[in-house]
Design a protein around this motif. Structure first.
Motif: not given
Ligand SMILES: *Cc1c(COP(=O)(O)O)cnc(C)c1O
Length: 391
Positions: A12-36
């Motif tokens: 709604x509010x961030x300009x659409x200047x990137x083609x993004x994958x439909x996933x939301x990154x939440x946190x990471x540790x080491x070489x692994x991260x988790x989505x929402x």
């Protein structure tokens, strides 16, 4: 799913200047991260080569947090000990004389361009301002660095672009000789073109650049924004070529994921920028410097760069055995994979579904794993990637 809400709010509010994958990154540790939604990923992209020590490395996080609680920012009208310490370490490990700190790769390159032009102006006067860059290069998204970028797809919409950039093919020494006329003040190159498709330059071409430039007091600017800070298994990729550019720019992995860019110069250029000729409000920010120090301390630790080289070889060996792989390019943990039949974007998407983050560059799959990645993680990630490639 909570990610759908986040994406809706985001778009709604961030300009659409990137083609993004439909996933939301939440946190990471080491070489692994988790989505929402709780899905886990092995990371072979490190946020485009920025999380050099992986996610939330303990020592790095401690250093950054301690700085946040001590002094998060002050203006460059004053000195800070942390900037002094980082500049000292960075110059020491890179073999340069002085540094200007900005906040991104584009800014580091802007600084390099200004230094090249001012050095030449101070010494030779007007008219010697042309900068030769390479076909297929990528130098950033600001007006000057877009103008420097040697790819026509970037030269659209935003006319007029900056004058004074000409391109040479990264293999054409005769063309380089011809274009190195009396209007030229610098040649700018990436030892391994990153966004351009993970292609290492030819040693013969690099040798020719240095030789021709030295003869005419033309500066060599190495854009090591992607290749620098240990990515290729040396602190600077120039070390593989036995070369030290007059100016080297760094960003991406330099501070482990805090925004920072650096423009390093040799002795001859140490006094080109004088008070008032360049600046940045956030440049050399204490938090970024603390992150940068933690990164360099790790890279300096016994056996670290050797392990980067060893892991890079391990990646290559496994990848080259795959029948879908037409070739593996790049240097160190900057890896380009040529595909025989599949499309890189499809492979990136299918990898994501399997819980692996990879990047693309032109028609290649590109890997920029955290430098701290461990063999178990390489294997787990490659199992996923090879499954996708062999499907
Ligand atoms: C990423 C990159 C840049 C631009 O860096 P930003 O931090 O996005 O401004 C410039 N040069 C090279 C070689 C890069 O890979």
């Amino acid at each position: 799913m909570s990610s759908e809400k986040t994406i809706e709010k985001f778009n709604k509010h961030v300009m659409q200047s990137y083609g993004r994958y439909p996933l939301v990154m939440e946190k990471g540790s080491g070489r692994r991260c988790k989505d929402e939604d709780g899905k886990e990923y092995i990371d072979f992209g490190s946020g485009i080569g920025t999380n050099s020590l992986g996610y939330c490395d303990e020592k790095w996080a401690d250093a950054v947090c301690a700085q946040v609680r001590t002094l998060q920012h002050n203006s460059n009208y004053y000195y800070t000990a942390i900037q002094a310490e980082f500049a000292d370490k960075l110059c020491d490990i890179s073999g340069y004389s002085r540094v200007f700190f900005g906040n991104s790769g584009a800014e580091a390159n802007e600084c390099a361009i200004k230094i090249a032009r001012k050095y030449s102006f101070d010494k030779y006067g007007k008219g010697r301002h042309t900068i030769i860059t390479l076909v297929n290069s990528f130098h950033g998204r600001t007006m000057a660095t877009l103008s420097a970028t040697g790819q026509d797809v970037f030269h659209n919409y935003f006319f007029p672009f900056l004058e004074g950039f000409v391109n040479v093919k990264a293999i054409d020494i005769a063309d380089l000789k011809e274009k190195l006329d009396d209007t030229v003040c610098a040649v700018m190159l990436e030892y391994v073109q990153g966004e351009g498709g993970v292609n290492a330059l030819d040693k013969e071409f690099v040798d020719a650049v240095y030789e021709l430039c030295a003869a005419k007091d033309v500066l060599v600017i190495a854009d090591e924004v992607q290749t620098g800070v240990g990515r290729t298994g040396k602190f600077l990729a120039g070390d593989w070529f036995g070369k030290k550019a007059d100016v080297t720019t760094l960003a991406k992995g330099i501070a482990g994921g805090v925004p920072m860019g650096a423009c390093l110069v040799n002795e001859k250029l140490g006094n080109v920028l004088t008070p008032g000729t360049h600046g940045s409000t956030f440049g050399g920010n204490p938090i970024a410097c603390a992150g940068g120090l933690a990164v360099i301390e790790r890279i300096e630790s016994e056996g670290f760069l050797e392990s980067v080289c060893e892991k890079a070889q391990y990646f290559r060996n496994r990848l080259e055995k795959c029948s879908e792989v037409g070739g593996v390019s790049g240097l160190g943990l900057m890896i380009g994979i040529t595909l025989k039949t599949k499309k890189a974007a499809d492979v990136a998407k299918a990898s994501l579904d399997k819980g692996l983050l990879v990047l693309t560059a032109k028609d290649k799959v590109r890997l920029l794993p955290p430098l701290t990645i461990e063999h178990e993680e390489i294997d787990a990630g490659l199992d996923k990637l090879l499954e996708v490639l062999e499907e």
